[in-house]
Design an enzyme around this catalytic site. Structure first.
Site, PDB file in Angstrom:
ATOM      1  N   HIS A  43       1.543  58.281 -67.710  1.00  9.27           N
ATOM      2  CA  HIS A  43       2.662  58.801 -68.528  1.00  9.27           C
ATOM      3  C   HIS A  43       2.629  60.330 -68.553  1.00  9.27           C
ATOM      4  CE1 HIS A  43       2.059  54.753 -70.581  1.00  9.27           C
ATOM      5  NE2 HIS A  43       3.345  54.725 -70.298  1.00  9.27           N
ATOM      6  N   GLN A  67      12.943  43.568 -74.352  1.00  5.00           N
ATOM      7  CA  GLN A  67      12.457  43.318 -72.994  1.00  5.00           C
ATOM      8  C   GLN A  67      11.251  42.379 -72.970  1.00  5.00           C
ATOM      9  OE1 GLN A  67      11.853  47.738 -72.571  1.00  5.00           O
ATOM     10  NE2 GLN A  67      10.138  47.137 -71.299  1.00  5.00           N
ATOM     11  N   ASP A 156       6.615  50.886 -61.858  1.00  8.30           N
ATOM     12  CA  ASP A 156       7.623  49.857 -62.135  1.00  8.30           C
ATOM     13  C   ASP A 156       8.796  50.126 -61.198  1.00  8.30           C
ATOM     14  OD1 ASP A 156       6.348  48.517 -64.486  1.00  8.30           O
ATOM     15  OD2 ASP A 156       6.460  50.549 -65.267  1.00  8.30           O
ATOM     16  N   GLN A 159      12.197  48.542 -61.803  1.00  7.52           N
ATOM     17  CA  GLN A 159      12.814  49.172 -62.984  1.00  7.52           C
ATOM     18  C   GLN A 159      13.422  50.524 -62.603  1.00  7.52           C
ATOM     19  OE1 GLN A 159      11.136  49.386 -67.190  1.00  7.52           O
ATOM     20  NE2 GLN A 159      10.436  51.352 -66.420  1.00  7.52           N
ATOM     21  N   SER A 191      -1.883  51.314 -66.174  1.00  6.60           N
ATOM     22  CA  SER A 191      -0.908  50.545 -66.956  1.00  6.60           C
ATOM     23  C   SER A 191      -1.442  50.410 -68.378  1.00  6.60           C
ATOM     24  CB  SER A 191      -0.731  49.155 -66.337  1.00  6.60           C
ATOM     25  OG  SER A 191      -0.102  48.285 -67.260  1.00  6.60           O
TER      26      SER A 191
END
Ligand code: PAF
Length: 288
Positions: A43, A67, A156, A159, A191
């Site tokens: 991140h 989600q 992802d 996504q 993750s």
């Protein structure tokens, strides 16, 4: 505005808009990193990209119930807001937006955003609710933050393509910038869900990226796609408790590749389970 976090923090759309409007009036540009928290170096690498592309950076932390399907890990998902705030402050992020559930989905909320195209297959075959939930919350976050650019990780990958399609189709006026997959020293893709892995499963998890890189290498040296996938499936089924998919797809659309061998930029993607933990990962494969 909260006193308790080491970064300017807002919890409502009204407070968020007051800060962002002020910046825009001053001629600043806004980079945005949406997250569900439990922040790790992956991140932070997205925050670094946002900082390099805009003069102000906003990160959001919101564990989006839409989600998660019933029975998935919405309740157990790690919630570490004070720690996330500290990491964002250290990274030089300018604003943390941390709305609560009713702020995002007030009573009576009845809308849903559906993206076709790249959302078809792969994750959708196993988590049919997932991309409608992501597209709905991302559309709202873009409307709330009104960023110039937004950064999404290639971890992802599906996504990322769904959000690109969404932003283009709905003229959302935000440029979607990809961030490369960040990996642990042994190659495991970072993750927030890696914390669920037992010590034994953490050791086994490294086999996922090893398998994907081996597939990419085989494809790049001209092996037939069908043969690579057949071997990959056998290896994956012996290494993991469940294999949802191992696939090779066009990198820009996620459509199946037409030819028997790699003839265009592609992505090798997989989703597997170790115990109850579901891992996804993907790597690039490019014709040489
Ligand atoms: O990738 C995530 O963390 C989430 O799917 C996102 C984009 C923040 C939407 O909830």
């Amino acid at each position: 505005m909260s006193e308790t976090f080491p970064i300017r923090t807002v919890h409502t759309v009204t407070d968020l808009r007051a800060v962002v409007s002020g910046w825009k009036a001053d001629g600043e540009t806004v980079g945005f990193v949406p997250t569900m928290g439990a922040l790790h170096a992956g991140h932070i690498s997205l925050v670094d990209i946002a900082k390099s592309r805009a003069t102000k950076t906003v990160a959001s932390v919101f564990v989006n119930p839409k989600q998660f399907a019933p029975g998935e890990d919405f309740g157990a998902y790690p919630r570490t807001l004070p720690d996330d705030a500290r990491k964002l402050a250290e990274a030089g992020c300018n604003l943390l937006y941390a709305p609560n559930g009713p702020e995002m989905y007030p009573d009576g909320f009845a809308s849903s955003v559906h993206v076709g195209g790249p959302s078809e297959g792969l994750e959708t075959d196993f988590r049919p609710h997932f991309f409608d939930g992501v597209a709905t919350v991302v559309t709202k976050l873009f409307a709330q933050v009104r960023p110039d650019i937004a950064v999404f990780g290639e971890k992802d990958y599906q996504q990322l393509l769904v959000v690109k399609r969404l932003a283009a189709d709905l003229d959302l006026g935000v440029e979607i910038v990809p961030g490369p997959v960040m990996r642990e020293a042994d190659g495991l893709a970072m993750s927030s869900r890696n914390v669920y892995l037992s010590a034994a499963d953490r050791q086994r998890a490294v086999r996922l990226n090893a398998l994907l890189f081996a597939c990419a290498e085989a494809l790049e040296t001209g092996e037939r796609i069908a043969d690579t996938l057949k071997t990959a499936r056998i290896v994956a089924e012996s290494a993991f408790d469940l294999v949802d998919y191992v696939e090779v797809r066009c990198a820009d659309t996620l459509a199946a590749l037409p030819g028997p061998v790699l003839d265009r930029p592609a992505r090798v993607l997989a989703a597997v389970k170790l115990g109850t933990t579901r891992l996804i990962d993907n790597v690039a494969a490019n014709p040489v």
